[in-house]
Design an enzyme around this catalytic site. Structure first.
Site, PDB file in Angstrom:
ATOM      1  N   LYS A 136     -81.668  57.040 -39.471  1.00 15.52           N
ATOM      2  CA  LYS A 136     -81.789  56.654 -38.058  1.00 15.52           C
ATOM      3  C   LYS A 136     -80.469  56.802 -37.305  1.00 15.52           C
ATOM      4  O   LYS A 136     -80.428  56.583 -36.103  1.00 15.52           O
ATOM      5  CB  LYS A 136     -82.281  55.205 -37.945  1.00 15.52           C
ATOM      6  CG  LYS A 136     -83.719  55.013 -38.365  1.00 15.52           C
ATOM      7  CD  LYS A 136     -84.159  53.589 -38.073  1.00 15.52           C
ATOM      8  CE  LYS A 136     -85.623  53.384 -38.374  1.00 15.52           C
ATOM      9  NZ  LYS A 136     -86.072  52.022 -38.023  1.00 15.52           N
ATOM     10  N   ARG A 182     -94.553  43.818 -30.728  1.00 19.45           N
ATOM     11  CA  ARG A 182     -94.302  43.697 -29.290  1.00 19.45           C
ATOM     12  C   ARG A 182     -95.525  44.079 -28.474  1.00 19.45           C
ATOM     13  O   ARG A 182     -95.751  43.549 -27.407  1.00 19.45           O
ATOM     14  CB  ARG A 182     -93.138  44.597 -28.878  1.00 19.45           C
ATOM     15  CG  ARG A 182     -91.806  44.135 -29.410  1.00 19.45           C
ATOM     16  CD  ARG A 182     -90.781  45.181 -29.148  1.00 19.45           C
ATOM     17  NE  ARG A 182     -91.182  46.406 -29.844  1.00 19.45           N
ATOM     18  CZ  ARG A 182     -90.366  47.303 -30.328  1.00 19.45           C
ATOM     19  NH1 ARG A 182     -89.081  47.160 -30.174  1.00 19.45           N
ATOM     20  NH2 ARG A 182     -90.809  48.367 -30.954  1.00 19.45           N
ATOM     21  N   HIS A 201     -85.292  39.715 -31.661  1.00 17.04           N
ATOM     22  CA  HIS A 201     -85.176  39.493 -33.111  1.00 17.04           C
ATOM     23  C   HIS A 201     -84.834  38.033 -33.404  1.00 17.04           C
ATOM     24  O   HIS A 201     -85.388  37.432 -34.336  1.00 17.04           O
ATOM     25  CB  HIS A 201     -84.085  40.390 -33.715  1.00 17.04           C
ATOM     26  CG  HIS A 201     -84.341  41.849 -33.596  1.00 17.04           C
ATOM     27  ND1 HIS A 201     -83.413  42.725 -33.075  1.00 17.04           N
ATOM     28  CD2 HIS A 201     -85.420  42.598 -33.925  1.00 17.04           C
ATOM     29  CE1 HIS A 201     -83.901  43.948 -33.106  1.00 17.04           C
ATOM     30  NE2 HIS A 201     -85.129  43.899 -33.613  1.00 17.04           N
ATOM     31  N   SER A 226     -84.021  47.482 -29.678  1.00 18.74           N
ATOM     32  CA  SER A 226     -82.610  47.842 -29.831  1.00 18.74           C
ATOM     33  C   SER A 226     -82.330  49.185 -29.172  1.00 18.74           C
ATOM     34  O   SER A 226     -81.307  49.360 -28.505  1.00 18.74           O
ATOM     35  CB  SER A 226     -82.239  47.897 -31.318  1.00 18.74           C
ATOM     36  OG  SER A 226     -82.373  46.632 -31.915  1.00 18.74           O
TER      37      SER A 226
END
Length: 159
Positions: A42, A91, A18, A129
């Site tokens: 989440k 990614r 990030h 993460s």
């Protein structure tokens, strides 16, 4: 004319991937808002306030980056921030389909909102993460993947 971009995400926690993206975005735009989504669905490990504080510390060297928490629709938040650019990290090819759907929906909700996709450098292209938290939960060394303040906060959280 100054350009303002928003880099949204949950950032639970913010990783070096990030930081790579926001650093490069900060060199491309006059101002970048690192927008941290509340994302209660989440079930984040870190509270919104903790994620904001960690991100502020990790980006303190970037003078044109501001960290703000939000819980609104991204298009509404962008409109309120008077920003027309969304930064998104890609990614892998697997990210593209979902990101394309988001970009189209955001443009439907705010026709002037453009999505700009940045790929992290190779060193960070495989981390997320979620993966970092999972490895840390099993006592794996994730210090290479996180800013120092975030790594310490993660270790404290897992005690």
């Amino acid at each position: 004319m100054s350009t303002k971009a928003i880099y949204p995400g949950t950032f639970d926690p913010i990783t070096n991937g990030h930081i790579d993206i926001v650093t490069r975005a900060a060199s491309m735009f006059d101002k970048v808002v690192l927008a941290i989504a509340a994302s209660p669905s989440k079930k984040p490990m870190f509270s919104l306030d903790e994620r904001i504080a960690l991100a502020e510390q990790a980006t303190a060297h970037l003078v044109n980056v501001e960290v703000i928490g939000f819980s609104d629709l991204m298009a509404n938040f962008a409109r309120a921030q008077q920003a027309n650019i969304l930064i998104r990290g890609l990614r892998a090819v697997a990210d593209f389909e979902y990101e394309m759907q988001l970009a189209h929906m955001n443009r439907h909700l705010m026709p002037t909102l453009e999505s700009v996709f940045l790929m992290p450098c190779k060193e960070w292209s495989f981390i997320s993460s979620s993966l970092v938290k999972e490895v840390a939960r099993h006592q794996g060394d994730v210090s290479h993947f996180l800013p120092a303040n975030v790594h310490q906060a993660l270790l404290n959280k897992l005690k």
